[in-house]
Every structure is written in structure tokens, then in C-alpha cells.
Scaffold this motif. Structure first.
Motif, PDB file in Angstrom:
ATOM      1  N   ILE A 525       8.308  12.793   7.659  1.00 44.27           N
ATOM      2  CA  ILE A 525       8.678  11.376   7.713  1.00 44.27           C
ATOM      3  C   ILE A 525      10.076  11.188   7.153  1.00 44.27           C
ATOM      4  O   ILE A 525      10.391  11.647   6.053  1.00 44.27           O
ATOM      5  N   ASP A 526      10.900  10.503   7.905  1.00 41.84           N
ATOM      6  CA  ASP A 526      12.264  10.177   7.488  1.00 41.84           C
ATOM      7  C   ASP A 526      12.210   8.974   6.553  1.00 41.84           C
ATOM      8  O   ASP A 526      11.717   7.904   6.939  1.00 41.84           O
ATOM      9  N   VAL A 527      12.704   9.111   5.330  1.00 41.29           N
ATOM     10  CA  VAL A 527      12.614   8.014   4.359  1.00 41.29           C
ATOM     11  C   VAL A 527      13.511   6.842   4.735  1.00 41.29           C
ATOM     12  O   VAL A 527      13.417   5.763   4.129  1.00 41.29           O
ATOM     13  N   GLN A 528      14.395   7.033   5.730  1.00 44.29           N
ATOM     14  CA  GLN A 528      15.243   5.933   6.197  1.00 44.29           C
ATOM     15  C   GLN A 528      14.626   5.193   7.380  1.00 44.29           C
ATOM     16  O   GLN A 528      15.172   4.188   7.838  1.00 44.29           O
ATOM     17  N   SER A 529      13.500   5.685   7.903  1.00 42.90           N
ATOM     18  CA  SER A 529      12.869   5.057   9.067  1.00 42.90           C
ATOM     19  C   SER A 529      12.011   3.879   8.627  1.00 42.90           C
ATOM     20  O   SER A 529      11.287   3.950   7.624  1.00 42.90           O
ATOM     21  N   ALA A 530      12.067   2.798   9.391  1.00 39.99           N
ATOM     22  CA  ALA A 530      11.241   1.626   9.104  1.00 39.99           C
ATOM     23  C   ALA A 530       9.783   1.916   9.440  1.00 39.99           C
ATOM     24  O   ALA A 530       9.474   2.730  10.320  1.00 39.99           O
ATOM     25  N   PHE A 531       8.894   1.237   8.740  1.00 37.10           N
ATOM     26  CA  PHE A 531       7.467   1.437   8.926  1.00 37.10           C
ATOM     27  C   PHE A 531       7.068   1.216  10.381  1.00 37.10           C
ATOM     28  O   PHE A 531       6.311   1.984  10.964  1.00 37.10           O
ATOM     29  N   TYR A 532       7.592   0.153  10.991  1.00 37.04           N
ATOM     30  CA  TYR A 532       7.197  -0.144  12.369  1.00 37.04           C
ATOM     31  C   TYR A 532       7.802   0.841  13.358  1.00 37.04           C
ATOM     32  O   TYR A 532       7.260   1.076  14.442  1.00 37.04           O
ATOM     33  N   ASP A 533       8.934   1.462  13.013  1.00 40.88           N
ATOM     34  CA  ASP A 533       9.526   2.467  13.901  1.00 40.88           C
ATOM     35  C   ASP A 533       8.626   3.689  14.039  1.00 40.88           C
ATOM     36  O   ASP A 533       8.699   4.415  15.033  1.00 40.88           O
ATOM     37  N   LEU A 534       7.786   3.917  13.039  1.00 44.13           N
ATOM     38  CA  LEU A 534       6.911   5.088  13.040  1.00 44.13           C
ATOM     39  C   LEU A 534       5.518   4.767  13.565  1.00 44.13           C
ATOM     40  O   LEU A 534       4.619   5.602  13.474  1.00 44.13           O
ATOM     41  N   GLY A 535       5.336   3.540  14.096  1.00 42.62           N
ATOM     42  CA  GLY A 535       4.041   3.165  14.655  1.00 42.62           C
ATOM     43  C   GLY A 535       3.257   2.177  13.830  1.00 42.62           C
ATOM     44  O   GLY A 535       2.130   1.821  14.181  1.00 42.62           O
ATOM     45  N   GLY A 536       3.823   1.701  12.728  1.00 45.63           N
ATOM     46  CA  GLY A 536       3.135   0.716  11.908  1.00 45.63           C
ATOM     47  C   GLY A 536       3.134  -0.655  12.549  1.00 45.63           C
ATOM     48  O   GLY A 536       3.888  -0.925  13.480  1.00 45.63           O
ATOM     49  N   ASP A 537       2.269  -1.515  12.049  1.00 47.99           N
ATOM     50  CA  ASP A 537       2.239  -2.896  12.516  1.00 47.99           C
ATOM     51  C   ASP A 537       1.795  -3.788  11.366  1.00 47.99           C
ATOM     52  O   ASP A 537       1.523  -3.327  10.258  1.00 47.99           O
ATOM     53  N   SER A 538       1.715  -5.088  11.654  1.00 51.75           N
ATOM     54  CA  SER A 538       1.406  -6.046  10.598  1.00 51.75           C
ATOM     55  C   SER A 538       0.009  -5.851  10.032  1.00 51.75           C
ATOM     56  O   SER A 538      -0.259  -6.195   8.878  1.00 51.75           O
ATOM     57  N   LEU A 539      -0.903  -5.304  10.823  1.00 45.83           N
ATOM     58  CA  LEU A 539      -2.253  -5.092  10.327  1.00 45.83           C
ATOM     59  C   LEU A 539      -2.290  -3.947   9.315  1.00 45.83           C
ATOM     60  O   LEU A 539      -2.965  -4.021   8.289  1.00 45.83           O
ATOM     61  N   LEU A 540      -1.547  -2.898   9.607  1.00 49.84           N
ATOM     62  CA  LEU A 540      -1.490  -1.766   8.679  1.00 49.84           C
ATOM     63  C   LEU A 540      -0.779  -2.133   7.379  1.00 49.84           C
ATOM     64  O   LEU A 540      -0.988  -1.488   6.345  1.00 49.84           O
ATOM     65  N   LEU A 541       0.073  -3.176   7.420  1.00 55.04           N
ATOM     66  CA  LEU A 541       0.760  -3.585   6.202  1.00 55.04           C
ATOM     67  C   LEU A 541      -0.226  -4.017   5.119  1.00 55.04           C
ATOM     68  O   LEU A 541       0.029  -3.824   3.921  1.00 55.04           O
ATOM     69  N   ILE A 542      -1.330  -4.622   5.521  1.00 52.37           N
ATOM     70  CA  ILE A 542      -2.323  -5.053   4.540  1.00 52.37           C
ATOM     71  C   ILE A 542      -2.862  -3.839   3.782  1.00 52.37           C
ATOM     72  O   ILE A 542      -2.934  -3.823   2.554  1.00 52.37           O
ATOM     73  N   ARG A 543      -3.210  -2.811   4.539  1.00 51.50           N
ATOM     74  CA  ARG A 543      -3.729  -1.605   3.901  1.00 51.50           C
ATOM     75  C   ARG A 543      -2.653  -0.911   3.076  1.00 51.50           C
ATOM     76  O   ARG A 543      -2.936  -0.383   1.992  1.00 51.50           O
ATOM     77  N   LEU A 544      -1.409  -0.922   3.577  1.00 51.54           N
ATOM     78  CA  LEU A 544      -0.312  -0.307   2.839  1.00 51.54           C
ATOM     79  C   LEU A 544      -0.130  -0.983   1.484  1.00 51.54           C
ATOM     80  O   LEU A 544       0.042  -0.315   0.451  1.00 51.54           O
ATOM     81  N   ALA A 545      -0.170  -2.319   1.473  1.00 50.23           N
ATOM     82  CA  ALA A 545      -0.010  -3.044   0.208  1.00 50.23           C
ATOM     83  C   ALA A 545      -1.117  -2.681  -0.774  1.00 50.23           C
ATOM     84  O   ALA A 545      -0.874  -2.479  -1.970  1.00 50.23           O
ATOM     85  N   ARG A 546      -2.358  -2.576  -0.289  1.00 46.39           N
ATOM     86  CA  ARG A 546      -3.483  -2.229  -1.162  1.00 46.39           C
ATOM     87  C   ARG A 546      -3.335  -0.808  -1.726  1.00 46.39           C
ATOM     88  O   ARG A 546      -3.546  -0.562  -2.918  1.00 46.39           O
ATOM     89  N   LEU A 547      -3.003   0.153  -0.849  1.00 48.73           N
ATOM     90  CA  LEU A 547      -2.873   1.543  -1.283  1.00 48.73           C
ATOM     91  C   LEU A 547      -1.743   1.710  -2.301  1.00 48.73           C
ATOM     92  O   LEU A 547      -1.866   2.443  -3.283  1.00 48.73           O
ATOM     93  N   MET A 548      -0.616   1.006  -2.068  1.00 50.76           N
ATOM     94  CA  MET A 548       0.502   1.111  -3.008  1.00 50.76           C
ATOM     95  C   MET A 548       0.160   0.481  -4.346  1.00 50.76           C
ATOM     96  O   MET A 548       0.551   0.983  -5.403  1.00 50.76           O
ATOM     97  N   THR A 549      -0.553  -0.633  -4.314  1.00 50.41           N
ATOM     98  CA  THR A 549      -0.948  -1.282  -5.566  1.00 50.41           C
ATOM     99  C   THR A 549      -1.798  -0.341  -6.416  1.00 50.41           C
ATOM    100  O   THR A 549      -1.593  -0.226  -7.633  1.00 50.41           O
ATOM    101  N   ARG A 550      -2.749   0.335  -5.764  1.00 49.79           N
ATOM    102  CA  ARG A 550      -3.603   1.264  -6.511  1.00 49.79           C
ATOM    103  C   ARG A 550      -2.823   2.500  -6.971  1.00 49.79           C
ATOM    104  O   ARG A 550      -2.997   2.962  -8.099  1.00 49.79           O
ATOM    105  N   ARG A 551      -1.969   3.016  -6.118  1.00 48.93           N
ATOM    106  CA  ARG A 551      -1.262   4.268  -6.433  1.00 48.93           C
ATOM    107  C   ARG A 551      -0.245   4.076  -7.550  1.00 48.93           C
ATOM    108  O   ARG A 551      -0.105   4.927  -8.438  1.00 48.93           O
ATOM    109  N   PHE A 552       0.462   2.942  -7.544  1.00 48.25           N
ATOM    110  CA  PHE A 552       1.560   2.760  -8.495  1.00 48.25           C
ATOM    111  C   PHE A 552       1.231   1.795  -9.627  1.00 48.25           C
ATOM    112  O   PHE A 552       2.080   1.521 -10.474  1.00 48.25           O
TER     113      PHE A 552
END
Length: 606
Positions: A525-552
Motif C-alpha cells: 500500500i502506497d502511504v500517499q494513496s487516498a483511501f478511495y483510490d484503493l477501493g474504499g468507500d463511505s461505508l468502509l469509512l465507518i469501520r475504518l474509524a472504529r478500527l483506528m479508535t480501538r488500535r490507537f
């Protein structure tokens, strides 16, 4: 008082002025306050020229002012034209010009988004007037609102909907939803999507409260999420909410619409929420929100139908000769009855083509939906597909031809096609000049950015492809026409070209999370690539926010992810112990409007 879309709200306000009408993070209004503010604004609008037959544009962000503006326009006898401040300027300008709108309501926050031309009335400067009767008589045949939908020619069409149809829709909801707890109705759909009419007025005309949120993605961000008892949602959005465990805790009834509902999702809704009733609704804007509506039985085995026809609509399943078909035989769905819209604004030819004479009722019309259905033996409708190239994505009706017309209008594009892959709108492009690939499909982030950047300035975000696949030529069938079935799956992102690998521990951790969500190898994964450029969407953002909250161990909200679009900027933000916003984020926020083309899903949010 003549029964109109807003008359029952006024009756509720008189009866229970102290009851809460609107919950919003931007403010809370009682019925009495909403009634008085909309009445005062209506008086001001009348002085500025509002009245029967006069469209009033509503360009207001999602705060209680939005409902004040809509009600004020209706109280003058005008119809309201919803103008989402997040829409591109060209799209808003077209809607205003095409509809003949000469009067527009806005707020200081949305003033800069207003298209030029109309007289602008800014909320906040109203002058108190003496209470009195409604200043204008409104009749059921008057237009209540105009909503623009995607057009197959590349030009959107304005659908003019009558008060009579809206009132009949609300009465049908009373029948179908009898016994449901409507004390807190989620309003997450864009005002430019007709599901918003059902959300807002189903609450305000029946004494419930509207829980106003930015979009379905932001449901759990609302401080009033626990007040939501009734939720209308698009199936693809619901899947994302369930995956993230992000449903409001007190939901007791759910209405699905806008996309095909599958049994697996209906079962999840019953199993993973507190809902005791799940419904499936269907209907085009031209038929006033919905024309069939039914309870999806719990523990059923068959795929859900789209319900039986409503008691206020006439529904026909006809063959090519406009002859009725018996149960079990598929044909095109035609609509008639009180819910039928006037037609398309300034489109007499298109109106005549789609609103055709009803062969079963002299002097009446019916609307040909283009949807293929069949009646079941139980009198319910089973949706089978489209007879043209219209699709539904996150609840929005999209004409693929419009997307294709917009793409080919870009100087970088010679030919284009569009398709839906999963929950993504994908564009297929043959580049102009020497840029066409010589063999096979490829991705080109730089070229995609140039093309989608143009589109984002012209059309709403749901019409901007999340991915562009570049081809040497479009696949053609034997007759020389586009072979849509031969359009390839998009190649995997991030497999070619130089990459900026994760370096810091935070970047490595984020790459692991992104890899888990996007099914990608974290090391690639290229750290300069946007989430949606790699196949993400607004629905996955919800899960991303939850996972980051728990991880960090630091609260991460969906709005934060609109500002930090790649791993590099996210990592800098997370590593900043002070919580201060780095300068790079300010730059990202300035670009957020265009970038949301692939990130924001409304459809519920429309």
C-alpha cells in the motif's frame, strides 16, 4: 384547511407546541418554534414574490434551518426546489435556470454555494409578525416540490410532484407503519433525494421528531442517535453500518429502499438490531416516493419482494402491447393514480414519452417506469431488473448514459462507458490522443484525477465514478454496439509504479488496518494513496474509524477521515499528541468538496 404536505404539521404545532420537532447537533427546535419561524419566513417570502406556481430554491446545510426553509416555502403556496450546497456549482445553476427559480433561500454558511440569478433571502434576518391564518390557499393539484433526477441524455430532469400525491403517500405510511414507534425518525437522506420527503414529513405530520444528521455514514456521530426509533436506509449503506456495529441502539423499525434488498440482509437487520419490523419499499420519484410497500417477514426463506402495491396507486404489469399480464409473467411496470407527478419541468417531449395515456381509464395518464417486474400469486411485486441502462446505487437513480456523456465531454476522453461493480460506479475510458493503453485494462491515478476532478465540478458526487479503467477500445458486440457484459473487472490498485512504503510505526499500523478492510497486502500500500483510490468507500469509512479508535486509543470520527485522505497525513495527525491540526490537513479540507466524489454516500443517505 385544505390538506397539503405541510398542513398536518401546522395542526400538530398548534396541538403540541412544546413537543420537540427537530433534534440536530446544530440545534433543537420544538413544534412551536419551528411553526413560528417558518411562518415568519413565509411572510417575508410573500413580500419578495413567493406564491402559488413560484418555485423557491432551498440551498441550506443540514441544520434545523433546512426544515424552516422548506416549510416556509410551502406555506406561501410555492413549491420548493432542493439545492444541496455540496453539489457542483454548474449543476445547481442548471437546476435553477431550468426550473425558472427566481427566489432562493439560504443561510450565511451556504450563501457562497448559491448559483447566480435568483433573488437571495438569507435566513436569520426575519422580522416578527403577528400570528394569523395561512396567508395563501393551496390546493391538492398544486406542485409541492421539484426534484431533479439523472437524465439519459446527460441532462437532469426536474420532476414536479403534487401535494395530493404527497398527502396520499403519508396516509399510506400511516396504514403500513401502524404500531411502529415514530417518536424519533432518522433524516439522513439528501434533500435532493425524495426519500427525504418521507423521512421529514412522516415525523412532522404525525407528531414525531426528526433526528437530522449529515448522512447515514454520520448516524453514530450524532449526539441524538439514541433517540432514533425508525430508520429508512439503502441496503448497501445498511450492510456497512452493520459491519461496523454502527446502528443507533433504539431502532425498532427499518424501511429499505433505493436498491434491491436480499434475504441475507433482512435477516441481519432482524438479528443484529432491535428492529421488530423490517419493510421493503419501491417507487420512482415520478410516483411520489413509493408505490409498493410491504413487511419483510422474519425467518422467511424467499428473497424479499418489493411488497404489494399501495392502496393509493394504480400499478400495472403490461406486455409490449400494453396488455395486462397474469401473476408469474414478467412485464414492464406502469404507474397511475393520485401519486402520479405532473411530469418533467420544461420537458414536454420527455413527459409525453414517459407519461402515456392510460388505456384503462379515459383521460388519465400512467408512467412507464422501465422496471421489469412480475406479480406473485399473493399479489406482491417481484423486481426483476431494468429494461434500459438505469441503475440504483446507494439509493440514487443513475442513468449510465448521463455518466458516459459527462465522461466523453472531458478533453482527455475519446470514448467512455459506465457500469456498477459491487457498490462502486466504474467508468471505462478510451483516452484521447496518444494516451490509450496498447493492451488490456489499466489504472492511471494521475489521469483519473484530472478527469474526476472535472466531473466533480460539474455533477453530484454520486455521478462521479469511484474508479476509471483505461482501455485501448470499448468492447463491441456483433452489431457494433457497446457490449456492456464484456466490460472487464477493474484491475487491482497499487500493483504498478513507484510506491511510498510505510515507514513509521503508525504508518505500518495504518497499512495493516487498510489492508484488512480493502483486502490488500499491507506492504504494497502506497502511504500517499487516498483511501478511495484503493477501493474504499463511505461505508468502509465507518469501520475504518472504529478500527483506528480501538488500535490507537484515540477517538477517530468519520469527518476526520474526510480531512485526512491518505496514510501519511493520518499518521502525522495521530502522532501529533497535542491534537493540533497540521497545515497539510487545512489544505486537504479545502479540497474536500471535490474529493468527496468517491467518499460520501448519501442515500440514505438520497
Amino acid at each position: 384547511m385544505t390538506e397539503t404536505l405541510h398542513s398536518e404539521f401546522i395542526a400538530q404545532a398548534v396541538k403540541n407546541p412544546d413537543a420537540t420537532a427537530v433534534y440536530s447537533d446544530a440545534g433543537v427546535l420544538t413544534y412551536g418554534e419551528l411553526n413560528e419561524r417558518s411562518r415568519e419566513l413565509a411572510e417575508r417570502l410573500l413580500a419578495d414574490g413567493a406564491g402559488p406556481g413560484v418555485p423557491v430554491g432551498i440551498c441550506v446545510e443540514r441544520t434545523p434551518d433546512l426544515l424552516v426553509a422548506v416549510l416556509a416555502a410551502l406555506r406561501t403556496g410555492s413549491c420548493y426546489l432542493p439545492l444541496d450546497p455540496n453539489y457542483p456549482a454548474d449543476r445547481l445553476a442548471f437546476m435553477v435556470q431550468d426550473s425558472g427559480t427566481r427566489l432562493l433561500l439560504t443561510t450565511p454558511a451556504s450563501r457562497a454555494s448559491c448559483p447566480p440569478g435568483p433573488t437571495v433571502v438569507v435566513l436569520g434576518g426575519t422580522t416578527a409578525t403577528e400570528p394569523g391564518a395561512e396567508p395563501v390557499a393551496v390546493v391538492p393539484e398544486d406542485t409541492a416540490y421539484v426534484i431533479y433526477t439523472s437524465g439519459s441524455t446527460g441532462t437532469p430532469k426536474g420532476v414536479a410532484v403534487r401535494h395530493a400525491g404527497a398527502v396520499a403517500m403519508l396516509a399510506e405510511m400511516d396504514r403500513v407503519l401502524e404500531g411502529c414507534d415514530l417518536s424519533g425518525v432518522s433524516a439522513a437522506s439528501s434533500v435532493c433525494f425524495d426519500l427525504s420527503v418521507m423521512e421529514v414529513f412522516n415525523a412532522l405530520c404525525r407528531g414525531g421528531a426528526v433526528v437530522l444528521v449529515e448522512s447515514a455514514v454520520h448516524l453514530t456521530e450524532s449526539r441524538y442517535a439514541d433517540r432514533i426509533t425508525h430508520l429508512s436506509v439503502v441496503p448497501s449503506v445498511m450492510n456497512g453500518l452493520l459491519d461496523a456495529g454502527a446502528l443507533p441502539p433504539n431502532v425498532r423499525s427499518i424501511v429499505f429502499g433505493g436498491e434491491a434488498l436480499r434475504r441475507k440482509l433482512a435477516d441481519r437487520a432482524y438479528r443484529e438490531t432491535g428492529a421488530t419490523r423490517v419493510f421493503n419499499a419501491y417507487g420512482p420519484t415520478e410516483g411520489t416516493v413509493f408505490c409498493s410497500f410491504g413487511l419483510v417477514p422474519e425467518n422467511g426463506t424467499d428473497e424479499p419482494t418489493i411488497g404489494p402495491p399501495t392502496t393509493t396507486d394504480l400499478v400495472y404489469v403490461l406486455d409490449d402491447g400494453l396488455r395486462p399480464l397474469p401473476a408469474g409473467e414478467s412485464g414492464e411496470l406502469y404507474l397511475g393514480g393520485v401519486g402520479l407527478a405532473h411530469g418533467y419541468v420544461n420537458r414536454p417531449g420527455t413527459t409525453a414519452e414517459r407519461f402515456v395515456p392510460d388505456p384503462f381509464r379515459d383521460g388519465e395518464r400512467m408512467y412507464r417506469t422501465g422496471d421489469v417486474v412480475r406479480f406473485t400469486e399473493d399479489g406482491e411485486l417481484r423486481f426483476l431488473g431494468r429494461s434500459d441502462h438505469q441503475v440504483k446505487l446507494r439509493g440514487y437513480r443513475i442513468e449510465l448514459e448521463e455518466v458516459e456523456a459527462r465522461l466523453t465531454g472531458c478533453p482527455e476522453v475519446r470514448e467512455a462507458a459506465a457500469a456498477v461493480r459491487g457498490n462502486r460506479l466504474v467508468g471505462y475510458v478510451v483516452p484521447a490522443g496518444e494516451g490509450a493503453p496498447q493492451d488490456g485494462p489499466r489504472l492511471d491515478p494521475a489521469l483519473q484525477g484530472a478527469i474526476t476532478g472535472r466531473l466533480a465540478a460539474e455533477v453530484p458526487d454520486y455521478l462521479v465514478p469511484a474508479t476509471l479503467v483505461f482501455l485501448p477500445a470499448l468492447p463491441l458486440g456483433p452489431g457494433g454496439k457497446l457490449d456492456r457484459d464484456a466490460l472487464p473487472e477493474p484491475p487491482a490498485a497499487g500493483t504498478d509504479g513507484p510506491r511510498s512504503a510505510a515507514g513509521t510505526p503508525t504508518e505500518v499500523a495504518l497499512a495493516e488496518i487498510w489492508g484488512e478492510l480493502l483486502d490488500l497486502d499491507p506492504s504494497g500500500i502506497d502511504v500517499q494513496s487516498a483511501f478511495y483510490d484503493l477501493g474504499g468507500d463511505s461505508l468502509l469509512l465507518i469501520r475504518l474509524a472504529r478500527l483506528m479508535t480501538r488500535r490507537f486509543d484515540r477517538r477517530v470520527r468519520v469527518p476526520d477521515l474526510f480531512s485526512f485522505r491518505d496514510i501519511a497525513s493520518l499518521a502525522r495527525w495521530l502522532d501529533d499528541d497535542s491534537g493540533a491540526t497540521p497545515e497539510v490537513v487545512e489544505s486537504a479540507r479545502q479540497r474536500a468538496g471535490a474529493r468527496r466524489a468517491a467518499l460520501r454516500g448519501r442515500g440514505a443517505g438520497r
